[in-house]
Scaffold this active site. Structure first.
Site, PDB file in Angstrom:
ATOM      1  N   ASN A  11       0.791  -0.833  -0.360  1.00 59.24           N
ATOM      2  CA  ASN A  11       0.220  -0.346  -0.511  1.00 59.24           C
ATOM      3  C   ASN A  11       0.858   1.115  -0.006  1.00 59.24           C
ATOM      4  OD1 ASN A  11      -2.028   1.864   0.467  1.00 59.24           O
ATOM      5  ND2 ASN A  11      -1.964   0.935   2.376  1.00 59.24           N
ATOM      6  N   TRP A  12       1.225   1.859  -1.305  1.00 60.79           N
ATOM      7  CA  TRP A  12       1.915   3.128  -1.249  1.00 60.79           C
ATOM      8  C   TRP A  12       1.549   4.225  -0.611  1.00 60.79           C
ATOM      9  CZ3 TRP A  12       4.411   3.316  -6.726  1.00 60.79           C
ATOM     10  CH2 TRP A  12       5.400   2.198  -7.646  1.00 60.79           C
ATOM     11  N   LYS A  13      -0.099   4.004  -0.192  1.00 57.74           N
ATOM     12  CA  LYS A  13      -0.784   5.114   0.528  1.00 57.74           C
ATOM     13  C   LYS A  13      -0.435   6.780  -0.202  1.00 57.74           C
ATOM     14  CE  LYS A  13      -0.362   3.159   4.977  1.00 57.74           C
ATOM     15  NZ  LYS A  13       0.093   3.175   6.448  1.00 57.74           N
ATOM     16  N   HIS A  96      -9.529   0.997   5.233  1.00 56.05           N
ATOM     17  CA  HIS A  96      -8.196   1.163   6.039  1.00 56.05           C
ATOM     18  C   HIS A  96      -8.615   2.340   7.151  1.00 56.05           C
ATOM     19  CE1 HIS A  96      -4.292   2.174   6.924  1.00 56.05           C
ATOM     20  NE2 HIS A  96      -3.687   1.774   6.065  1.00 56.05           N
ATOM     21  N   GLU A  98      -6.457   4.949   8.329  1.00 55.39           N
ATOM     22  CA  GLU A  98      -6.332   6.111   7.872  1.00 55.39           C
ATOM     23  C   GLU A  98      -7.472   6.627   7.481  1.00 55.39           C
ATOM     24  OE1 GLU A  98      -2.834   5.694   5.795  1.00 55.39           O
ATOM     25  OE2 GLU A  98      -1.477   4.614   7.888  1.00 55.39           O
ATOM     26  N   GLU A 166      -4.778  -5.479  10.818  1.00 58.54           N
ATOM     27  CA  GLU A 166      -3.710  -4.087  10.540  1.00 58.54           C
ATOM     28  C   GLU A 166      -3.923  -3.427  12.541  1.00 58.54           C
ATOM     29  OE1 GLU A 166      -1.742  -2.092   6.919  1.00 58.54           O
ATOM     30  OE2 GLU A 166      -3.631  -1.390   7.199  1.00 58.54           O
ATOM     31  N   GLY A 172       3.372   2.032  10.487  1.00 64.58           N
ATOM     32  CA  GLY A 172       4.595   2.906  10.904  1.00 64.58           C
ATOM     33  C   GLY A 172       5.345   3.279  11.913  1.00 64.58           C
ATOM     34  N   SER A 211       3.763  -2.223  10.235  1.00 64.82           N
ATOM     35  CA  SER A 211       5.167  -2.681  10.202  1.00 64.82           C
ATOM     36  C   SER A 211       6.196  -4.002  10.136  1.00 64.82           C
ATOM     37  CB  SER A 211       6.315  -2.439  11.805  1.00 64.82           C
ATOM     38  OG  SER A 211       5.443  -0.986  12.401  1.00 64.82           O
ATOM     39  N   GLY A 232       2.922  -1.187   4.269  1.00 69.72           N
ATOM     40  CA  GLY A 232       3.099  -0.095   3.927  1.00 69.72           C
ATOM     41  C   GLY A 232       4.435   0.569   3.454  1.00 69.72           C
ATOM     42  N   GLY A 233       5.201   1.271   4.451  1.00 69.56           N
ATOM     43  CA  GLY A 233       6.341   1.941   3.914  1.00 69.56           C
ATOM     44  C   GLY A 233       7.740   0.833   3.048  1.00 69.56           C
TER      45      GLY A 233
HETATM   46  O1  LIG Z   1      -0.722   0.707   6.861  1.00 67.58           O
HETATM   47  C1  LIG Z   1      -0.490  -0.195   6.314  1.00 67.58           C
HETATM   48  C2  LIG Z   1       0.183  -1.462   4.924  1.00 67.58           C
HETATM   49  O2  LIG Z   1      -1.367  -0.406   5.098  1.00 67.58           O
HETATM   50  C3  LIG Z   1       0.554  -0.900   7.070  1.00 67.58           C
HETATM   51  O3  LIG Z   1       2.000   0.060   7.354  1.00 67.58           O
HETATM   52  P1  LIG Z   1       3.363   0.086   7.424  1.00 67.58           P
HETATM   53  O4  LIG Z   1       4.380  -0.854   7.142  1.00 67.58           O
HETATM   54  O5  LIG Z   1       3.960   1.262   7.056  1.00 67.58           O
HETATM   55  O6  LIG Z   1       3.399  -0.121   8.968  1.00 67.58           O
END
Ligand SMILES: O=C(CO)COP(=O)(O)O
Length: 250
Positions: A11-13, A96, A98, A166, A172, A211, A232-233
């Site tokens: 997920n590149w957000k 998600h 967020e 999640e 993150g 993470s 994510g990251g």
């Molecule tokens: O929210 C995430 C994937 O949707 C997880 O993010 P991270 O891997 O950066 O913690």
């Protein structure tokens, strides 16, 4: 029933410009020409890159990070599931944390979005997860199972829906739950899926996210009822993401 095929999803957000497609191309090469992995691979770039990404991608599936619940209409700035499909997406993330936090999306809204995705043939990745306060209060499992029950679309099947657990406090932050906590949660989600879908509930993929890195992927992916990762990251760089896919290489 055998275990579902795993899915490693990135997920590149709100990250990625045209130049970031070079990372997707690098990932394509690693997945295609590297050692074969026993998992499907997915990247969900921002809306602006879906069209171009799906032209470049072949071994890597392309998905979106959200969709609107309606088919079309007066919803300025929103994107429908059919538009995502038209642009080349085959998956869409819904709910998600967020989006639940920043856009006040509750499970009722998430369910409608997931139904919109299914209606056009996209696979919906339904996200759930507790806050740190909910975990500290001993309510993590009940909170997450409640989200699963309320967010799952009508018509859900193992072919059309993926669940991603999640924990909000692990996103993150570099912090992850213990493998035992992950197994406990994924097993509770599995039970909720079986209750709802019967035997087919055993075949729904349940991803862990929060993470995930190359250094912890093998351990986390080895927990009971974990069928892949939502990253994510560490999905932004092909080499890091490939290091997570390694958890599914022999
Ligand atoms: O929210 C995430 C994937 O949707 C997880 O993010 P991270 O891997 O950066 O913690």
């Amino acid at each position: 029933m055998s275990n579902p095929t795993a899915l490693v999803a990135g997920n590149w957000k709100m990250n990625g410009l045209t130049e970031s497609l070079a990372e997707l191309e690098a990932l394509e090469t690693l997945v295609k020409e590297g050692k074969s992995a026993d998992c499907d691979v997915l990247i969900c770039p921002p809306f602006t890159l879906i069209g171009a990404a799906s032209v470049k991608a072949d071994a890597v599936a392309i998905g979106a990070q959200d969709c609107h619940g309606a088919v079309s209409g007066a919803h300025t700035g929103d994107i429908s599931a059919q538009m995502l499909k038209d642009a080349g997406a085959t998956y869409v993330i819904v709910g998600h944390s967020e989006r639940r936090a920043d856009h006040f999306e509750n499970s009722k809204i998430v369910k409608v979005k997931a139904e919109a995705a299914l209606a056009v043939g996209l696979t919906a990745i339904v996200c759930v997860g507790e806050t740190e306060a909910e975990r500290d209060a001993g309510k993590a499992v009940s909170r997450v199972v409640g989200q699963v029950e309320a967010s799952l679309p009508e018509g859900a099947t193992s072919a059309k829906v993926v669940v991603a657990y999640e924990p909000v406090w692990a996103i993150g932050t570099g912090r992850t739950p213990t493998v035992q906590d992950v197994a406990e949660m994924h097993t509770a989600i599995r039970e909720a899926l079986i209750k709802r879908l019967g035997e087919d509930g055993k075949a729904v993929k349940i991803l862990y996210g929060g993470s995930v890195k190359p250094s912890n992927a093998t351990e986390l992916m080895g927990a009971a009822n974990v069928n892949g990762a939502l990253v994510g990251g560490a999905s932004l760089k092909a080499s890091d993401f490939n290091g997570i896919i390694d958890a599914y290489r022999k």
